[in-house]
Design an enzyme around this catalytic site. Structure first.
Site, PDB file in Angstrom:
ATOM      1  N   HIS A 248       0.906  -1.200   0.035  1.00 52.21           N
ATOM      2  CA  HIS A 248      -0.071  -0.217  -0.152  1.00 52.21           C
ATOM      3  C   HIS A 248       0.835   1.293  -0.005  1.00 52.21           C
ATOM      4  O   HIS A 248       1.847   1.177   0.764  1.00 52.21           O
ATOM      5  CB  HIS A 248      -0.927  -0.179   1.197  1.00 52.21           C
ATOM      6  CG  HIS A 248      -2.080   0.885   1.063  1.00 52.21           C
ATOM      7  ND1 HIS A 248      -2.198   2.169   1.102  1.00 52.21           N
ATOM      8  CD2 HIS A 248      -3.271   0.686   0.495  1.00 52.21           C
ATOM      9  CE1 HIS A 248      -3.239   2.757   1.038  1.00 52.21           C
ATOM     10  NE2 HIS A 248      -3.994   1.828   0.524  1.00 52.21           N
ATOM     11  N   GLU A 303      -7.743  -5.614   0.318  1.00 55.33           N
ATOM     12  CA  GLU A 303      -8.294  -6.378  -0.649  1.00 55.33           C
ATOM     13  C   GLU A 303      -8.060  -7.812  -0.484  1.00 55.33           C
ATOM     14  O   GLU A 303      -8.718  -8.607  -0.915  1.00 55.33           O
ATOM     15  CB  GLU A 303      -7.461  -6.124  -2.079  1.00 55.33           C
ATOM     16  CG  GLU A 303      -7.800  -4.614  -2.389  1.00 55.33           C
ATOM     17  CD  GLU A 303      -9.255  -4.030  -2.521  1.00 55.33           C
ATOM     18  OE1 GLU A 303     -10.198  -4.797  -2.165  1.00 55.33           O
ATOM     19  OE2 GLU A 303      -9.698  -3.194  -3.273  1.00 55.33           O
TER      20      GLU A 303
HETATM   21  N1  ACO Z   1       3.890  -7.720  -4.093  1.00 60.74           N
HETATM   22  C1  ACO Z   1       5.421  -7.814  -4.470  1.00 60.74           C
HETATM   23  N2  ACO Z   1       6.025  -6.530  -4.612  1.00 60.74           N
HETATM   24  C2  ACO Z   1       5.210  -5.443  -4.225  1.00 60.74           C
HETATM   25  C3  ACO Z   1       3.912  -5.511  -3.756  1.00 60.74           C
HETATM   26  C4  ACO Z   1       3.312  -6.674  -4.133  1.00 60.74           C
HETATM   27  N3  ACO Z   1       1.905  -6.812  -3.731  1.00 60.74           N
HETATM   28  N4  ACO Z   1       3.616  -4.146  -3.611  1.00 60.74           N
HETATM   29  C5  ACO Z   1       4.698  -3.474  -3.729  1.00 60.74           C
HETATM   30  N5  ACO Z   1       5.710  -4.113  -3.957  1.00 60.74           N
HETATM   31  C6  ACO Z   1       7.138  -3.731  -3.993  1.00 60.74           C
HETATM   32  C7  ACO Z   1       7.204  -3.116  -5.544  1.00 60.74           C
HETATM   33  O1  ACO Z   1       7.861  -4.241  -6.273  1.00 60.74           O
HETATM   34  C8  ACO Z   1       8.623  -2.398  -5.380  1.00 60.74           C
HETATM   35  O2  ACO Z   1       9.649  -2.741  -5.192  1.00 60.74           O
HETATM   36  P1  ACO Z   1      11.061  -2.106  -5.652  1.00 60.74           P
HETATM   37  O3  ACO Z   1      11.356  -1.080  -4.600  1.00 60.74           O
HETATM   38  O4  ACO Z   1      12.015  -3.281  -5.385  1.00 60.74           O
HETATM   39  O5  ACO Z   1      10.856  -1.569  -6.912  1.00 60.74           O
HETATM   40  C9  ACO Z   1       7.774  -1.586  -3.896  1.00 60.74           C
HETATM   41  O6  ACO Z   1       7.390  -2.661  -3.311  1.00 60.74           O
HETATM   42  C10 ACO Z   1       7.341  -0.384  -4.191  1.00 60.74           C
HETATM   43  O7  ACO Z   1       6.282  -0.693  -4.920  1.00 60.74           O
HETATM   44  P2  ACO Z   1       5.192   0.062  -5.669  1.00 60.74           P
HETATM   45  O8  ACO Z   1       4.352  -0.280  -6.670  1.00 60.74           O
HETATM   46  O9  ACO Z   1       6.093   1.286  -6.347  1.00 60.74           O
HETATM   47  O10 ACO Z   1       4.532   1.089  -4.784  1.00 60.74           O
HETATM   48  P3  ACO Z   1       3.085   2.096  -4.755  1.00 60.74           P
HETATM   49  O11 ACO Z   1       2.887   2.626  -3.692  1.00 60.74           O
HETATM   50  O12 ACO Z   1       3.328   2.859  -6.091  1.00 60.74           O
HETATM   51  O13 ACO Z   1       1.972   0.974  -5.298  1.00 60.74           O
HETATM   52  C11 ACO Z   1       0.272  -0.596  -4.886  1.00 60.74           C
HETATM   53  C12 ACO Z   1       1.018   0.535  -4.455  1.00 60.74           C
HETATM   54  C13 ACO Z   1      -0.246  -0.138  -6.220  1.00 60.74           C
HETATM   55  C14 ACO Z   1      -1.155  -0.768  -3.958  1.00 60.74           C
HETATM   56  C15 ACO Z   1       1.165  -1.758  -4.813  1.00 60.74           C
HETATM   57  O14 ACO Z   1       1.565  -2.359  -3.542  1.00 60.74           O
HETATM   58  C16 ACO Z   1       0.497  -3.154  -5.639  1.00 60.74           C
HETATM   59  O15 ACO Z   1       0.556  -3.101  -6.957  1.00 60.74           O
HETATM   60  N6  ACO Z   1      -0.008  -4.142  -4.884  1.00 60.74           N
HETATM   61  C17 ACO Z   1      -0.758  -5.204  -5.343  1.00 60.74           C
HETATM   62  C18 ACO Z   1      -2.260  -4.849  -5.845  1.00 60.74           C
HETATM   63  C19 ACO Z   1      -3.186  -4.401  -4.765  1.00 60.74           C
HETATM   64  O16 ACO Z   1      -3.426  -5.129  -3.922  1.00 60.74           O
HETATM   65  N7  ACO Z   1      -3.871  -3.595  -4.895  1.00 60.74           N
HETATM   66  C20 ACO Z   1      -4.800  -2.942  -3.734  1.00 60.74           C
HETATM   67  C21 ACO Z   1      -4.226  -1.622  -3.146  1.00 60.74           C
HETATM   68  S1  ACO Z   1      -5.498  -1.505  -1.735  1.00 60.74           S
HETATM   69  C22 ACO Z   1      -6.907  -0.524  -2.682  1.00 60.74           C
HETATM   70  O17 ACO Z   1      -6.669   0.065  -3.564  1.00 60.74           O
HETATM   71  C23 ACO Z   1      -8.137  -0.632  -2.122  1.00 60.74           C
END
Ligand code: ACO
Length: 356
Positions: A248, A303
């Site tokens: 998140h 989620e």
């Molecule tokens: N699985 C694996 N790695 C992850 C995950 C995940 N679920 N979430 C974040 N990371 C990692 C990324 O790979 C990244 O790693 P890095 O630093 O090595 O590149 C780091 O953590 C940061 O991730 P970002 O995607 O840049 O974080 P951001 O804040 O932009 O995105 C998000 C947040 C979109 C929720 C992300 O965590 C994600 O895609 N999660 C999976 C989808 C999900 O569950 N969405 C629901 C969110 S809750 C809602 O909307 C109500």
């Protein structure tokens, strides 16, 4: 010019609606802890709180419930529901039907109408695709009871009603998330309520936002057996994929909504094998994410357990995101009001890096 990709860490407005404390793992809605609201209040009361700023007195609630009475959706919308190709997904059906409402003024009445409109469209389309007769909402049922009644064709049990009501309250508002921000951007141009809601629906649909719960279900199905979980997830991460239901932007600790939903499930489905499996997969996923991404604090988000709660109340997977949209409409409308109250068009800048 400093660029913040994804607007991370950028504060764009003052708000009176909610506070998300990503360090403590707390959500405050107009001064109330969301977890307490989910236990002690109804969806109708929380919508009142969101839109009017305080919880209703008994008298105010009685009047509000009259306003919350169901409205039947127009025949021309039923025609649209029946005429869209069976390949059109639920969120696209919802978006199309809301668009067909035309321009709507920003008002409490239109906001309430939208709740019933969205839940009826979702339930009607689901039943239409399964060759079941469409069911109109009943005046003697609450909003949450009607939502389940219109899908299943029978009155829900008290346990199911409570479980779904807790979910709807926990998911109805969450600060400047992508869809709410989208709604505010559209409202800031002085466009109508329908346009702002349609835009928000588009943002919610994506798999990184409201599209995640059905993907969590897919992930659990693909994993199949707990013993396979670690190798499946490791492989998935090595392929550059994310684990759905984790991570998140704001939380550096567990998402409080995920914890609250886990508790709801413990009561509702504690013995179910699929719930036991979800708990085990969550533990393995968190350990794996800690190992693979030691530089990041990745926790379970709302989620992950949304999919499980909606499954527990016997809602089918294709309805997960539309039902999220139904409840998040409460937050969107509150933000559209707030944007309108003290409006300035939202228009950020970009740093040009192309040839001059
Ligand atoms: N699985 C694996 N790695 C992850 C995950 C995940 N679920 N979430 C974040 N990371 C990692 C990324 O790979 C990244 O790693 P890095 O630093 O090595 O590149 C780091 O953590 C940061 O991730 P970002 O995607 O840049 O974080 P951001 O804040 O932009 O995105 C998000 C947040 C979109 C929720 C992300 O965590 C994600 O895609 N999660 C999976 C989808 C999900 O569950 N969405 C629901 C969110 S809750 C809602 O909307 C109500």
């Amino acid at each position: 010019m400093r660029v913040n990709p994804g607007l991370a860490g950028v504060t764009v407005a003052d708000t009176m609606i909610s506070m998300i404390d990503g360090v403590q793992g707390k959500i405050i809605i107009r001064g109330y802890d969301i977890q307490k609201l989910a236990v002690h209040h109804t969806f109708e009361e929380v919508v009142y709180l969101l839109w009017k700023g305080s919880l209703p007195s008994n008298q105010e609630l009685a009047k509000w419930k009259i306003r919350f009475k169901p409205n039947r959706i127009p025949e021309e919308i039923i025609t649209i529901i029946q005429s869209l190709s069976v390949d059109v997904d639920m969120m696209s059906v919802l978006r199309t039907c809301i668009s067909a409402l035309g321009d709507q003024e920003v008002s409490f009445t239109q906001g309430v109408r939208l709740f019933y409109f969205m839940s009826s469209v979702t339930a009607f389309r689901y039943r239409y695709l399964h060759q079941l007769p469409m069911i109109q909402p009943r005046e003697d049922l609450s909003f949450v009871e009607n939502l389940l009644y219109m899908v299943h064709g029978k009155e829900p049990s008290l346990v199911h009603r409570k479980a779904l009501e807790s979910y709807l309250i926990l998911a109805c508002e969450h600060g400047f998330n992508a869809s709410t921000f989208t709604a505010r951007v559209v409202a800031s141009t002085e466009a109508d309520l329908t346009s702002a809601i349609v835009a928000a629906l588009g943002a919610l649909k994506g798999r990184l936002h409201g599209g995640a719960p059905s993907e969590v279900d897919d992930m659990l199905e693909k994993i199949g057996l707990v013993e396979e979980a670690e190798s499946w997830m490791r492989n998935h991460l090595e392929n550059g994929e994310k684990l759905m239901g984790f991570g998140h932007r704001i939380y550096q600790t567990v998402d409080p909504r995920a914890e609250a939903l886990r508790e709801v499930l413990q009561l509702e489905a504690g013995e179910e094998p699929w719930f036991q499996m979800a708990i085990e997969v969550e533990k393995k996923a968190l350990a794996l994410l800690k190992e693979v991404k030691p530089h990041r604090q990745i926790h379970t988000n709302v989620e992950f357990y949304t999919a499980a709660v909606l499954k527990a109340v016997q809602l089918p997977k294709e309805l997960y995101t539309p039902i999220f949209a139904v409840t998040r409409t409460a937050g969107w409308v509150a933000h559209i009001f707030e944007q309108r109250e003290n409006n300035r068009i939202i228009r950020p800048s970009a740093s040009y890096i192309g040839p001059r």
